[in-house]
Design an enzyme around this catalytic site. Structure first.
Site, PDB file in Angstrom:
ATOM      1  N   ALA A 122       0.808  -1.216   0.000  1.00  0.00           N
ATOM      2  CA  ALA A 122       0.000   0.000   0.000  1.00  0.00           C
ATOM      3  C   ALA A 122       0.843   1.268   0.000  1.00  0.00           C
ATOM      4  CB  ALA A 122      -0.915   0.000   1.228  1.00  0.00           C
ATOM      5  N   ASN A 190       2.913  -2.408   8.732  1.00  0.00           N
ATOM      6  CA  ASN A 190       3.638  -3.001   7.608  1.00  0.00           C
ATOM      7  C   ASN A 190       4.197  -1.976   6.633  1.00  0.00           C
ATOM      8  OD1 ASN A 190       3.335  -5.705   8.435  1.00  0.00           O
ATOM      9  ND2 ASN A 190       1.298  -5.805   7.545  1.00  0.00           N
ATOM     10  N   HIS A 220      -0.791   7.962   2.827  1.00  0.00           N
ATOM     11  CA  HIS A 220       0.587   7.810   3.277  1.00  0.00           C
ATOM     12  C   HIS A 220       1.477   8.782   2.504  1.00  0.00           C
ATOM     13  CE1 HIS A 220      -0.632   4.176   5.331  1.00  0.00           C
ATOM     14  NE2 HIS A 220      -1.010   3.616   4.196  1.00  0.00           N
TER      15      HIS A 220
END
EC number: 1.4.1.21
Length: 268
Positions: A122, A190, A220
């Protein structure tokens, strides 16, 4: 490599998506050989487009495949990929946060000639980070912003009596290193660990986690300062069928597998 047998450890949203793509034949020269689940009898009736894979347990997975895609709970991380690495094979790992508590698996891969492959998942920009790490990186800061519901239940919030139920504006709930976040935010770790391992490590990387009620997607942002370049990257992930999992995560697994045999590979 040709005729590669792919095994999948875990059959949640990501595992099912990857399995469906492999079953449809999107990766020439690769076959879905096996799927490892906790209770094989529960998945005996799954319909497949091509030849049905073996449905087995984690302990039975390694002999059936050449490459294992790990998308299982972090609690069974070592059980999922340990035998594969000790046999000198490759493991595509999504629970990268578990590598911090299982450094012996990296040593196992080193000793046997196996390999741990960590897809972008991601996050983005791991290729630029690994390139920058060949020189000197001065700082890496990762800023994660999530809707408050995406952070509910995190042990750090409960331990510090942080209530996000009535948050009305962006609120910083954590600032520290990915290693420090491993205990407090296991479900959000993660991507931060992947960034840290690609760059300057889990102790020198700075991680900020924000609860932002204005967001519908996880966001992010990574900011890097190095002797080769200064750059920033940002991604907003569209959820898959599982709202906690971004659609691009399964696609990054397929891209990683495709590179194993591709005549042209893009990116470092």
């Amino acid at each position: 490599m040709s005729g590669i047998r792919i095994g999948i450890a875990g059959f949640g949203a990501i595992g099912q998506s990857v399995a469906k793509s492999l079953d449809s034949g999107v990766l020439p020269g690769m076959t879905l050989a096996a799927v490892a689940v906790r209770d094989p009898s529960r998945h005996a009736a799954v319909s497949w487009q091509g030849k049905p894979p073996a449905i087995t347990t984690l302990d039975g997975l390694e002999p059936l495949c050449d490459v294992v895609v790990e998308c299982a709970p972090a609690a069974v991380f070592a059980q999922a990929i340990g035998p594969v690495l000790r046999a000198g094979k490759k493991a595509v790992v999504l629970s990268s946060g578990a590598l911090l508590s299982h450094p012996e698996l990296i040593e196992a891969a080193r000793a046997s000639g196996g390999q741990i492959l960590v897809p972008s998942g991601a996050i983005l920009g791991l290729d630029a980070l690994t390139a920058a790490a060949e020189g000197k990186i001065r700082s890496v800061t990762m800023i994660t912003r999530k809707p408050p519901r995406g952070l509910l239940g995190a042990p750090y919030l409960e331990a510090n009596n942080i209530d996000l139920s009535n948050v009305t504006q962006p609120t910083l709930v954590f600032r520290g290193s990915p290693r420090e976040a491993a205990i407090g935010f296991p479900a959000n770790l993660n991507v931060a660990v992947s960034v840290s391992l690609a760059g300057i490590g889990p102790d020198k990387t700075t991680l900020e986690i924000w609860a932002d009620p204005s967001l519908e997607r996880n966001l992010h942002r990574v900011e890097v300062d190095s002797d080769a370049a200064t750059f920033s990257m940002e991604i907003q992930n569209i959820p898959s069928e599982n709202p906690k999992t971004g659609r691009i995560t399964a696609q990054s697994v397929l891209a990683t597998l495709r590179k194993l045999t591709a005549p042209l590979r893009m990116g470092t």
